[in-house]
Structures are given as C-alpha cells and as structure tokens.
Design a protein around this motif. Structure first.
Motif, PDB file in Angstrom:
ATOM      1  N   TRP A   1       2.664  10.417  -9.116  1.00  0.00           N
ATOM      2  CA  TRP A   1       3.016  11.368  -8.274  1.00  0.00           C
ATOM      3  C   TRP A   1       2.514  12.738  -8.915  1.00  0.00           C
ATOM      4  O   TRP A   1       2.457  13.876  -8.400  1.00  0.00           O
ATOM      5  CB  TRP A   1       4.581  11.483  -8.395  1.00  0.00           C
TER       6      TRP A   1
ATOM      7  N   GLY B   1       2.422  10.949   4.540  1.00  0.00           N
ATOM      8  CA  GLY B   1       3.325  10.178   5.185  1.00  0.00           C
ATOM      9  C   GLY B   1       4.093  10.413   6.242  1.00  0.00           C
ATOM     10  O   GLY B   1       4.888   9.738   6.532  1.00  0.00           O
TER      11      GLY B   1
ATOM     12  N   THR C   1       6.360  10.781   8.389  1.00  0.00           N
ATOM     13  CA  THR C   1       7.748  10.744   8.376  1.00  0.00           C
ATOM     14  C   THR C   1       8.563   9.673   7.427  1.00  0.00           C
ATOM     15  O   THR C   1       9.651   9.345   7.320  1.00  0.00           O
ATOM     16  CB  THR C   1       8.470  10.651   9.768  1.00  0.00           C
ATOM     17  N   GLY C   2       7.254   8.662   7.203  1.00  0.00           N
ATOM     18  CA  GLY C   2       7.666   7.260   6.524  1.00  0.00           C
ATOM     19  C   GLY C   2       7.548   7.396   4.914  1.00  0.00           C
ATOM     20  O   GLY C   2       7.462   8.587   4.334  1.00  0.00           O
ATOM     21  N   ASP C   3       7.417   6.399   4.242  1.00  0.00           N
ATOM     22  CA  ASP C   3       7.233   6.084   2.686  1.00  0.00           C
ATOM     23  C   ASP C   3       5.927   6.894   2.511  1.00  0.00           C
ATOM     24  O   ASP C   3       4.758   6.469   2.952  1.00  0.00           O
ATOM     25  CB  ASP C   3       7.110   4.934   2.552  1.00  0.00           C
ATOM     26  N   PRO C   4       6.196   7.894   1.422  1.00  0.00           N
ATOM     27  CA  PRO C   4       4.595   8.209   1.209  1.00  0.00           C
ATOM     28  C   PRO C   4       3.778   7.486   0.191  1.00  0.00           C
ATOM     29  O   PRO C   4       2.707   8.041   0.031  1.00  0.00           O
ATOM     30  CB  PRO C   4       4.957   9.744   0.607  1.00  0.00           C
ATOM     31  N   GLY C   5       4.542   6.332  -0.322  1.00  0.00           N
ATOM     32  CA  GLY C   5       3.687   5.639  -1.478  1.00  0.00           C
ATOM     33  C   GLY C   5       2.324   5.251  -1.087  1.00  0.00           C
ATOM     34  O   GLY C   5       1.571   5.324  -1.743  1.00  0.00           O
ATOM     35  N   PRO C   6       2.134   4.589   0.180  1.00  0.00           N
ATOM     36  CA  PRO C   6       0.957   3.850   0.553  1.00  0.00           C
ATOM     37  C   PRO C   6      -0.196   5.057   0.677  1.00  0.00           C
ATOM     38  O   PRO C   6      -1.169   5.045   0.197  1.00  0.00           O
ATOM     39  CB  PRO C   6       1.280   3.099   1.925  1.00  0.00           C
TER      40      PRO C   6
END
Length: 82
Positions: free
Chosen positions: A15, A35, A37-42
């Motif tokens: 991060w 990301g 609206t979803g999980d920014p991890g990937p």
C-alpha cells in the motif's frame, strides 16, 4: 536465510508503493482510480508486479525485524526471560 542476508529480495508494504504511485499521478494532474467499486487488492498487486515489485503481505523487512525485536523484549520483561 537470515533476515540480514543481502541476497534476500527486498520487500515493501504494497500500500505504501501504491500510495506513492497514486500521489505522483495526482501531482501530475491525473485522477487514478484503483478497483473502481470493488476490492482494490488485485489491481494494486497487478500495479506492483508491473513495476517489478513482488507484493509481500509482511511488508518491509526492517519494520518486521523491529516488531520482532519489540515482541522479544516484551516477552523477556513479562516472563523474566534472559
């Protein structure tokens, strides 16, 4: 392998790197989105890999070494270990 082994690959808090990239892009007048609206991890992991950085959940090696030393000191004090 020892934590102080210079042949060990450097790791970074993912991060922190993503924040650095996004801050730089924002400073250039761009409006990066990660990301949507979803999980920014990937997408964050993909960004790091594109930069040649292997994402590591444990983050920065020096920070983890300091945390382990602090925990060892707490154990020593609490359990009167030498």
């Amino acid at each position: 392998m020892s934590e102080d082994d210079p042949s060990e690959p450097e790791s970074y808090n993912p991060w922190s790197v993503v924040n650095l990239v996004f801050t730089h892009l924002s400073d250039q007048g761009l409006h990066p989105v990660l990301g949507e609206t979803g999980d920014p991890g990937p997408p964050a992991a993909a960004l790091l890999l594109a930069l040649g950085i292997q994402p590591a959940a444990e983050g920065n090696r020096e920070v983890m070494r300091d945390v382990r030393a602090q925990l060892a000191e707490i154990r020593r004090v609490m359990f009167d270990e030498d």
